[in-house]
Design an enzyme around this catalytic site. Structure first.
Site, PDB file in Angstrom:
ATOM      1  CE1 TYR A 133      -3.465   2.788   0.836  1.00 27.13           C
ATOM      2  CE2 TYR A 133      -1.944   3.383   2.592  1.00 27.13           C
ATOM      3  CZ  TYR A 133      -3.050   3.679   1.814  1.00 27.13           C
ATOM      4  OH  TYR A 133      -3.715   4.870   1.995  1.00 27.13           O
ATOM      5  CE  LYS A 170     -11.351   2.621   5.669  1.00 24.14           C
ATOM      6  NZ  LYS A 170     -10.368   3.698   5.403  1.00 24.14           N
TER       7      LYS A 170
HETATM    8  N1  NAD Z   1      -8.433   6.820   5.974  1.00 27.13           N
HETATM    9  C1  NAD Z   1      -7.159   7.092   6.184  1.00 27.13           C
HETATM   10  O1  NAD Z   1      -6.700   7.112   7.359  1.00 27.13           O
HETATM   11  C2  NAD Z   1      -6.221   7.391   5.050  1.00 27.13           C
HETATM   12  C3  NAD Z   1      -4.885   7.687   5.349  1.00 27.13           C
HETATM   13  C4  NAD Z   1      -4.019   7.961   4.304  1.00 27.13           C
HETATM   14  C5  NAD Z   1      -4.467   7.968   2.997  1.00 27.13           C
HETATM   15  N2  NAD Z   1      -5.761   7.645   2.729  1.00 27.13           N
HETATM   16  C6  NAD Z   1      -6.183   7.652   1.329  1.00 27.13           C
HETATM   17  O2  NAD Z   1      -7.359   8.408   1.219  1.00 27.13           O
HETATM   18  C7  NAD Z   1      -8.218   7.868   0.211  1.00 27.13           C
HETATM   19  C8  NAD Z   1      -9.575   7.590   0.795  1.00 27.13           C
HETATM   20  O3  NAD Z   1      -9.420   6.645   1.860  1.00 27.13           O
HETATM   21  P1  NAD Z   1     -10.651   6.120   2.693  1.00 27.13           P
HETATM   22  O4  NAD Z   1     -10.203   5.903   4.087  1.00 27.13           O
HETATM   23  O5  NAD Z   1     -11.817   6.959   2.401  1.00 27.13           O
HETATM   24  O6  NAD Z   1     -10.837   4.686   2.048  1.00 27.13           O
HETATM   25  P2  NAD Z   1     -12.167   3.872   1.675  1.00 27.13           P
HETATM   26  O7  NAD Z   1     -11.715   2.461   1.509  1.00 27.13           O
HETATM   27  O8  NAD Z   1     -13.233   4.180   2.639  1.00 27.13           O
HETATM   28  O9  NAD Z   1     -12.562   4.503   0.265  1.00 27.13           O
HETATM   29  C9  NAD Z   1     -12.021   4.099  -0.946  1.00 27.13           C
HETATM   30  C10 NAD Z   1     -13.158   4.037  -1.935  1.00 27.13           C
HETATM   31  O10 NAD Z   1     -12.617   3.697  -3.214  1.00 27.13           O
HETATM   32  C11 NAD Z   1     -13.510   2.796  -3.842  1.00 27.13           C
HETATM   33  N3  NAD Z   1     -12.747   2.018  -4.830  1.00 27.13           N
HETATM   34  C12 NAD Z   1     -11.822   1.055  -4.597  1.00 27.13           C
HETATM   35  N4  NAD Z   1     -11.363   0.568  -5.757  1.00 27.13           N
HETATM   36  C13 NAD Z   1     -12.002   1.250  -6.747  1.00 27.13           C
HETATM   37  C14 NAD Z   1     -11.967   1.189  -8.171  1.00 27.13           C
HETATM   38  N5  NAD Z   1     -11.155   0.324  -8.796  1.00 27.13           N
HETATM   39  N6  NAD Z   1     -12.764   2.025  -8.877  1.00 27.13           N
HETATM   40  C15 NAD Z   1     -13.596   2.900  -8.251  1.00 27.13           C
HETATM   41  N7  NAD Z   1     -13.687   2.988  -6.900  1.00 27.13           N
HETATM   42  C16 NAD Z   1     -12.897   2.179  -6.169  1.00 27.13           C
HETATM   43  C17 NAD Z   1     -14.035   1.932  -2.705  1.00 27.13           C
HETATM   44  O11 NAD Z   1     -15.261   1.288  -3.029  1.00 27.13           O
HETATM   45  C18 NAD Z   1     -14.211   2.980  -1.603  1.00 27.13           C
HETATM   46  O12 NAD Z   1     -15.484   3.557  -1.634  1.00 27.13           O
HETATM   47  C19 NAD Z   1      -7.506   6.621  -0.319  1.00 27.13           C
HETATM   48  O13 NAD Z   1      -6.821   6.960  -1.496  1.00 27.13           O
HETATM   49  C20 NAD Z   1      -6.538   6.290   0.800  1.00 27.13           C
HETATM   50  O14 NAD Z   1      -5.422   5.592   0.308  1.00 27.13           O
HETATM   51  C21 NAD Z   1      -6.653   7.366   3.720  1.00 27.13           C
END
Ligand code: NAD
Length: 299
Positions: A133, A170
């Site tokens: 990741y 989640k």
């Molecule tokens: N939550 C955190 O603490 C955190 C920390 C650092 C970075 N991030 C980044 O922030 C962003 C959002 O994270 P989050 O916590 O909301 O994650 P999440 O898993 O809740 O959301 C990701 C979304 O992307 C969708 N998705 C996955 N694969 C897909 C595809 N191939 N096509 C279309 N949609 C797709 C999923 O269905 C989901 O709704 C991500 O890029 C994550 O890497 C999150």
């Protein structure tokens, strides 16, 4: 303004989509692979059920003025690099190509996962990811940088540990704040890894939404941290939750099953976010936890 949020049904994406719909025409693109459409309750914009790996789907989207790219495989314990890279890097490449071709500015989610166990406070020049990741997020940043001269602005936001409303679906991948709050609200001793001295920079999702909003106005392409600049130990998180929930529960220390590939300390250097976006987080951890647990009806 017309706004597209990829991964807009996910945790951060849905917070962003709901908050931006006031005054904008917001569309969400999500394949619902790791979320639930209940997460979009309160959102009345356009929902496109599609995959970012499919450039034909992206090409059909009515052109937005700005894209917020959140879609990703976000489970840091998935070890199959091919799967993670196909969504996180190749999917991003499709979105980036589309943005460049159409001349649309792009704000995308990177991660503190790129820093691994590097020195704190973590600065944007560092990188030493510990898992697929983190490596995929670093590959996204490198890809973005190669296109900084393409005529559009590309802003990468390296989120630290985000928590807040709309993360409930989640389950195991929800924030540690939510997991511990759930245990403690049920009067169970909170389970944390031995001996609770690990540190995290926890940032409230409402601050993350604000960072995205400010990124729209960035003068140039950049990659910046989105954290609070403050690290809190797991023991201190338990102390804050005890206070907010009105409990007095001792942590139960358990072995860490992820010894290899586990980030022990995260803490953002916030200088560049302030200088380049004018962003500074507003919530203290205590205030955010109080507001969050009230909002989800836990207190
Ligand atoms: N939550 C955190 O603490 C955190 C920390 C650092 C970075 N991030 C980044 O922030 C962003 C959002 O994270 P989050 O916590 O909301 O994650 P999440 O898993 O809740 O959301 C990701 C979304 O992307 C969708 N998705 C996955 N694969 C897909 C595809 N191939 N096509 C279309 N949609 C797709 C999923 O269905 C989901 O709704 C991500 O890029 C994550 O890497 C999150």
């Amino acid at each position: 303004m017309k706004v597209l949020v990829t991964g807009g049904a996910g945790f951060v994406g849905s917070n962003l989509a709901v908050s931006l719909q006031d005054g904008n025409e917001v569309s969400v693109l999500d394949n619902f692979s790791s979320t639930d459409d209940k997460n979009l309750e309160g959102f009345d914009g356009n929902i496109i059920n599609g995959d970012i790996r499919d450039s034909a789907t992206i090409a059909k989207i009515s052109e937005p003025d700005i894209i917020f790219h959140q879609a990703a495989i976000t489970d840091t314990t998935i070890t199959d690099q091919g799967t993670v890279f196909s969504v996180n890097v190749e999917g991003f490449r499709n979105v980036l190509d589309y943005a460049i071709t159409k001349g649309i500015n792009l704000v995308y989610a990177s991660s503190a996962g790129v820093y691994g166990n590097g020195p704190v406070p973590m600065k944007e020049g560092q990188s030493s990811p510990l898992n697929s990741y983190g490596s995929s997020k670093l590959a996204m940043d490198n890809l973005a940088k190669r296109h900084w001269n393409s005529g559009i602005k590309i802003i990468g936001l390296r989120y630290f540990n985000v928590f807040g409303p709309r993360e409930l679906y989640k389950k195991k991948a929800a924030s540690m704040i939510y997991q511990l709050a759930l245990q403690m609200a049920a009067d169970k001793r909170p389970k944390i890894f031995k001996y609770g001295e690990q540190m995290r920079d926890h940032i409230y999702v409402k601050d993350v939404v604000q960072a995205n909003v400010m990124a729209m106005k960035a003068k140039e392409s950049c990659i910046v941290n989105v954290g609070t600049g403050k690290a809190t130990s797991f023991n201190d998180v338990v102390a804050i939750l005890n206070e907010v929930l009105g409990k007095d529960l001792e942590p139960e220390y358990i072995d860490n099953p992820y010894k290899n590939g586990y980030q022990n300390n995260t803490q953002a250097s916030t200088e560049n976010a302030q200088k380049l976006l004018g962003f500074k987080s507003k919530y203290t951890l205590q205030k955010a936890v109080q507001e969050y647990l009230t909002e989800i009806g836990m207190i």
